[in-house]
Design a protein around this motif. Structure first.
Motif, PDB file in Angstrom:
ATOM      1  N   LEU A 121     -27.862  18.915  20.739  1.00 30.23           N
ATOM      2  CA  LEU A 121     -28.672  18.438  22.007  1.00 30.23           C
ATOM      3  C   LEU A 121     -29.827  18.944  22.263  1.00 30.23           C
ATOM      4  O   LEU A 121     -30.574  18.336  22.536  1.00 30.23           O
ATOM      5  CB  LEU A 121     -27.361  18.655  23.109  1.00 30.23           C
ATOM      6  N   THR A 122     -30.057  20.189  21.865  1.00 30.64           N
ATOM      7  CA  THR A 122     -31.267  20.773  22.140  1.00 30.64           C
ATOM      8  C   THR A 122     -32.472  20.176  21.255  1.00 30.64           C
ATOM      9  O   THR A 122     -33.507  20.155  21.560  1.00 30.64           O
ATOM     10  CB  THR A 122     -31.259  22.604  21.992  1.00 30.64           C
ATOM     11  N   THR A 123     -31.994  20.306  20.005  1.00 31.00           N
ATOM     12  CA  THR A 123     -32.842  19.652  19.095  1.00 31.00           C
ATOM     13  C   THR A 123     -33.158  18.313  19.252  1.00 31.00           C
ATOM     14  O   THR A 123     -34.424  17.955  19.331  1.00 31.00           O
ATOM     15  CB  THR A 123     -32.147  19.365  17.766  1.00 31.00           C
ATOM     16  N   ALA A 124     -32.573  17.520  19.731  1.00 27.35           N
ATOM     17  CA  ALA A 124     -32.615  16.093  20.219  1.00 27.35           C
ATOM     18  C   ALA A 124     -33.726  16.345  21.505  1.00 27.35           C
ATOM     19  O   ALA A 124     -34.523  15.303  21.397  1.00 27.35           O
ATOM     20  CB  ALA A 124     -31.236  15.145  20.490  1.00 27.35           C
ATOM     21  N   THR A 125     -33.355  17.024  22.157  1.00 26.05           N
ATOM     22  CA  THR A 125     -34.298  16.984  23.579  1.00 26.05           C
ATOM     23  C   THR A 125     -35.620  17.461  23.090  1.00 26.05           C
ATOM     24  O   THR A 125     -36.730  16.794  23.481  1.00 26.05           O
ATOM     25  CB  THR A 125     -33.615  18.053  24.361  1.00 26.05           C
ATOM     26  N   VAL A 126     -35.822  18.453  22.232  1.00 23.35           N
ATOM     27  CA  VAL A 126     -37.062  18.772  21.783  1.00 23.35           C
ATOM     28  C   VAL A 126     -37.982  17.600  21.193  1.00 23.35           C
ATOM     29  O   VAL A 126     -38.926  17.382  21.314  1.00 23.35           O
ATOM     30  CB  VAL A 126     -37.060  20.197  21.077  1.00 23.35           C
ATOM     31  N   LEU A 127     -37.002  17.018  20.059  1.00 21.75           N
ATOM     32  CA  LEU A 127     -37.715  15.872  19.375  1.00 21.75           C
ATOM     33  C   LEU A 127     -38.198  14.678  20.503  1.00 21.75           C
ATOM     34  O   LEU A 127     -39.290  14.230  20.121  1.00 21.75           O
ATOM     35  CB  LEU A 127     -36.600  15.495  18.484  1.00 21.75           C
ATOM     36  N   ARG A 128     -37.177  14.352  21.324  1.00 22.23           N
ATOM     37  CA  ARG A 128     -37.885  13.791  22.359  1.00 22.23           C
ATOM     38  C   ARG A 128     -38.869  13.762  23.167  1.00 22.23           C
ATOM     39  O   ARG A 128     -39.861  13.095  23.364  1.00 22.23           O
ATOM     40  CB  ARG A 128     -36.698  13.059  23.253  1.00 22.23           C
ATOM     41  N   ARG A 129     -38.996  15.098  23.632  1.00 19.25           N
ATOM     42  CA  ARG A 129     -40.212  15.753  24.284  1.00 19.25           C
ATOM     43  C   ARG A 129     -41.342  15.685  23.232  1.00 19.25           C
ATOM     44  O   ARG A 129     -42.583  15.357  23.935  1.00 19.25           O
ATOM     45  CB  ARG A 129     -39.950  17.191  24.760  1.00 19.25           C
ATOM     46  N   ALA A 130     -41.130  15.620  22.125  1.00 25.94           N
ATOM     47  CA  ALA A 130     -42.522  15.581  21.226  1.00 25.94           C
ATOM     48  C   ALA A 130     -42.760  14.200  20.996  1.00 25.94           C
ATOM     49  O   ALA A 130     -43.600  13.723  20.166  1.00 25.94           O
ATOM     50  CB  ALA A 130     -41.938  16.274  19.880  1.00 25.94           C
TER      51      ALA A 130
END
Ligand SMILES: Cc1cc2nc3c(=O)[nH]c(=O)nc-3n(C[C@H](O)[C@H](O)[C@H](O)COP(=O)(O)OP(=O)(O)OC[C@H]3O[C@@H](n4cnc5c(N)ncnc54)[C@H](O)[C@@H]3O)c2cc1C
Length: 393
Positions: A121-130
């Motif tokens: 979930l944190t990886t998906a969040t950081v990817l989305r923010r990017a």
């Protein structure tokens, strides 16, 4: 050869409580064990009939440290991000930053994340923010994952690698991940519902720390990197006399981050979905099945599940059991006492036996609760408070 007090300090640190270094004990004034103390702190109500559930989690330990390399499967680029031992929550944002850089390095904008635990979930969040279009594919959503059964404390080097077996450069990578995570957690402090908060911590000893034997054959000595980031959290300091609120000979006090995982998971899920992220329930039985996904880049955040999915026997389970007491809003301190850690989370007071050696739970994949372990933990903590004189009303 590892010094006994170093191991004790290490184990206390695993509980997020800071250790008793040899220097800290030198010249320390002692009082007789068992003296009554006038409690200035609200008591933990440690009673078996206040236990609401008992849960078990398996830490995905790898002697070499987490797997974070890049692999090609068919026409897919797979970025691995699994095997974070007892540090998955604590290192999640830093690991997510590393995985995101690798996932987007080739210019892809559509990324799949396998797994919806702390790392997924944190990886998906950081990817989305990017700016990436992100879909999480996972057998379970966060609240049903092993991540939801973690203690919920800042423990960035808990069972993260074995001493002498981590890859070259891992200590530096660990430090970078640790600092990124720590900074990111501060963004969640102070939010309604307290997804992340600071709490006081005590490390309590009845007597001088006993020397611990080195780990038995087959059990590694876990690597310790915490000295690299001593500057970011308050130091544990000795509290004596009236400042020691417990009936123990020695007490040290500090403060640490705690993750109130129920609320924190809710915030993470809501933020990801509001930002346009997608989640699909899906089970993969072999790496080859990933080629069916439409995304060209996939981040593998399957945690302990990677052992079966990727046939990665280097992932070793380290069992840990948590017994949940009814929450008490008035509690804002946690502690470590006689191999039991206590954390006053908003979603339950977390009681956990941490054992007296690094072998505790190592290579143990039993996920069924052990109620004797719960009874022992409750009795230990009840016994501590039984020796305390309650505050006058
Ligand atoms: C008792 C205990 C206490 C802990 N306390 C702390 C702590 O206080 N602080 C801390 O930082 N860390 C702590 N940890 C460590 C932390 O819990 C783990 O490092 C972390 O949960 C790992 O997260 P993850 O996202 O990699 O894996 P998981 O939470 O296991 O998530 C894996 C995800 O992948 C999915 N998945 C797996 N296999 C497949 C498949 N084949 N197909 C589809 N989906 C799949 C799962 O459904 C899930 O969504 C603790 C661990 C234990 C056991």
């Amino acid at each position: 050869m590892v010094h006994g007090s170093a191991i004790l300090g290490r184990r206390a640190l695993l509980a997020g409580l800071g250790g008793w270094g040899a220097a800290g004990l030198a010249g320390c004034a002692t009082v007789p064990a068992g003296r009554p103390a006038l409690s200035t702190l609200p008591a933990v109500r440690a009673e078996m009939d206040r236990i609401t559930r008992v849960t078990v989690c398996l830490r995905p330990f790898r002697a070499a440290g987490p797997r974070m390399d890049v692999e090609t499967v068919g026409d897919k680029t797979v970025v691995h991000n699994y095997g974070h031992g007892g540090s998955g929550w604590s290192l999640s944002w830093g690991a997510a930053e590393q995985a995101t850089a690798k996932a987007l390095a080739g210019g892809a904008r559509d990324v799949a994340v396998i797994g919806c635990g702390a790392l997924g979930l944190t990886t998906a969040t950081v990817l989305r923010r990017a700016g990436a279009n992100v879909t999480i594919y996972a057998a379970e959503r966060l609240e049903k994952t092993r991540s939801a059964r973690a203690t919920g404390t800042w423990s960035p080097d808990s069972r993260i690698a074995a001493e002498g077996q981590a890859a070259a450069g891992f200590p530096e990578l660990w430090e970078a991940m640790c600092r990124t995570s720590f900074r990111t957690f501060q963004d969640y402090v102070g939010l309604a519902g307290s997804p992340v908060e600071w709490s006081d911590r005590y490390n309590l000893l009845d007597e001088a720390p006993a020397a611990h034997a080195p780990p038995p054959p087959g059990v590694p000595h876990f690597a310790s990197y915490i000295d690299r980031v001593r500057d970011i959290t308050p130091r544990m300091v000795e509290v004596t006399g009236q400042d020691n609120p417990f009936p123990v000979a020695r007490a040290r006090k500090g403060a640490s981050l705690q993750f109130n995982v129920t609320e924190y998971a809710h915030v993470l899920m809501t933020d990801f979905l509001l930002a346009g992220g997608r989640i699909e329930t899906r089970v993969f039985n072999a790496p080859g099945e990933l080629t069916q996904l439409k995304e060209p880049v996939i981040v593998n955040c399957t945690g302990y599940g990677a052992r079966a999915l990727w046939k990665d026997d280097s992932v070793v389970p380290v069992r840990g059991q948590i017994s949940w007491l009814i929450p008490q809003a008035e509690l804002h301190y946690g502690f470590y006492y006689r191999n039991v850690s206590v954390l006053p989370r908003r979603d339950g007071i977390v009681l956990q036996q941490v054992g007296d050696s690094e072998a505790f739970g190592y290579n143990d994949d039993r996920e069924a609760p052990d109620l004797d372990e719960t009874r022992t933990a409750v009795a230990t903590i009840a016994g501590l408070y039984a020796r305390m004189v309650p505050r006058a009303a």
